[in-house]
Design a protein around this motif. Structure first.
Motif, PDB file in Angstrom:
ATOM      1  N   GLY A  34       0.809  -1.217   0.000  1.00 55.98           N
ATOM      2  CA  GLY A  34       0.000   0.000   0.000  1.00 55.98           C
ATOM      3  C   GLY A  34       0.838   1.261   0.000  1.00 55.98           C
ATOM      4  N   VAL A  35       1.906   1.271   0.786  1.00 60.26           N
ATOM      5  CA  VAL A  35       2.800   2.432   0.803  1.00 60.26           C
ATOM      6  C   VAL A  35       3.491   2.596  -0.538  1.00 60.26           C
ATOM      7  CG1 VAL A  35       4.950   3.299   1.830  1.00 60.26           C
ATOM      8  CG2 VAL A  35       3.130   2.433   3.288  1.00 60.26           C
ATOM      9  N   TYR A  36       3.922   1.496  -1.128  1.00 61.45           N
ATOM     10  CA  TYR A  36       4.575   1.587  -2.433  1.00 61.45           C
ATOM     11  C   TYR A  36       3.614   2.131  -3.493  1.00 61.45           C
ATOM     12  CZ  TYR A  36       6.749   0.378  -6.815  1.00 61.45           C
ATOM     13  OH  TYR A  36       7.257   0.445  -8.071  1.00 61.45           O
ATOM     14  N   VAL A  37       2.401   1.614  -3.532  1.00 59.65           N
ATOM     15  CA  VAL A  37       1.439   2.059  -4.546  1.00 59.65           C
ATOM     16  C   VAL A  37       1.038   3.510  -4.311  1.00 59.65           C
ATOM     17  CG1 VAL A  37      -0.892   1.676  -5.455  1.00 59.65           C
ATOM     18  CG2 VAL A  37       0.602  -0.264  -5.024  1.00 59.65           C
ATOM     19  N   ALA A  38       0.936   3.906  -3.047  1.00 60.33           N
ATOM     20  CA  ALA A  38       0.499   5.277  -2.742  1.00 60.33           C
ATOM     21  C   ALA A  38       1.573   6.307  -3.072  1.00 60.33           C
ATOM     22  CB  ALA A  38       0.118   5.373  -1.271  1.00 60.33           C
ATOM     23  N   PHE A  39       2.828   6.000  -2.766  1.00 56.31           N
ATOM     24  CA  PHE A  39       3.865   7.028  -2.870  1.00 56.31           C
ATOM     25  C   PHE A  39       4.850   6.855  -4.013  1.00 56.31           C
ATOM     26  CE2 PHE A  39       2.724   7.034   1.704  1.00 56.31           C
ATOM     27  CZ  PHE A  39       2.184   8.309   1.736  1.00 56.31           C
ATOM     28  N   PHE A  40       4.985   5.663  -4.542  1.00 56.87           N
ATOM     29  CA  PHE A  40       6.015   5.431  -5.552  1.00 56.87           C
ATOM     30  C   PHE A  40       5.472   4.952  -6.887  1.00 56.87           C
ATOM     31  CE2 PHE A  40       8.013   4.654  -1.388  1.00 56.87           C
ATOM     32  CZ  PHE A  40       8.892   5.707  -1.393  1.00 56.87           C
ATOM     33  N   SER A  41       4.160   5.062  -7.115  1.00 58.96           N
ATOM     34  CA  SER A  41       3.592   4.687  -8.400  1.00 58.96           C
ATOM     35  C   SER A  41       2.701   5.819  -8.890  1.00 58.96           C
ATOM     36  CB  SER A  41       2.787   3.383  -8.282  1.00 58.96           C
ATOM     37  OG  SER A  41       1.607   3.628  -7.570  1.00 58.96           O
TER      38      SER A  41
END
Length: 118
Positions: A34-41
């Motif tokens: 979730g953190v990856y999708v929210a901030f790095f995608s």
């Protein structure tokens, strides 16, 4: 963080394979996804919870597969609870006439404020 929380809830309610190791690791992986999708995608703000939910549910279930199903897991999931007949129900599916017992004793005819002394 709502996706992993819902996935942990679903693991406990709808699977017999849920255990603490699977729920914790699924929650951690779901949070990381979730953190990856929210901030790095470049995906929309609606997608982190969906991907976090899916990854937490899949990882939590897969990690729970090697452990045997316990007796508590067989009894305490959604499908087992809804399949059991309630003690108050008769064979026809209605409440029996003896299911409700009126109160007896000194407070039987009094209302709630009177019982509390108000």
């Amino acid at each position: 963080f709502t996706g992993p929380m819902l996935a942990i809830f679903w693991l406990g309610m709808f699977t017999k394979r849920a255990n603490s190791i699977g729920a914790f690791s699924g929650g951690m992986v779901g949070t990381a996804v979730g953190v990856y999708v929210a901030f790095f995608s470049s995906l929309s703000f609606l997608w982190p919870a969906v991907f976090a939910f899916a990854s937490a549910l899949i990882v939590g279930y897969l990690i729970g597969l090697p452990w045997p199903i316990t007796d508590a897991a067989k009894r305490w999931n959604w499908f087992a609870i809804t399949a059991t007949e309630l003690a108050e129900e008769t064979q026809a599916g209605r409440l029996s006439e003896s299911a409700w017992v009126p109160p007896t004793g000194p407070a039987a005819g009094r209302t709630c404020p009177e019982r509390l002394g108000v």
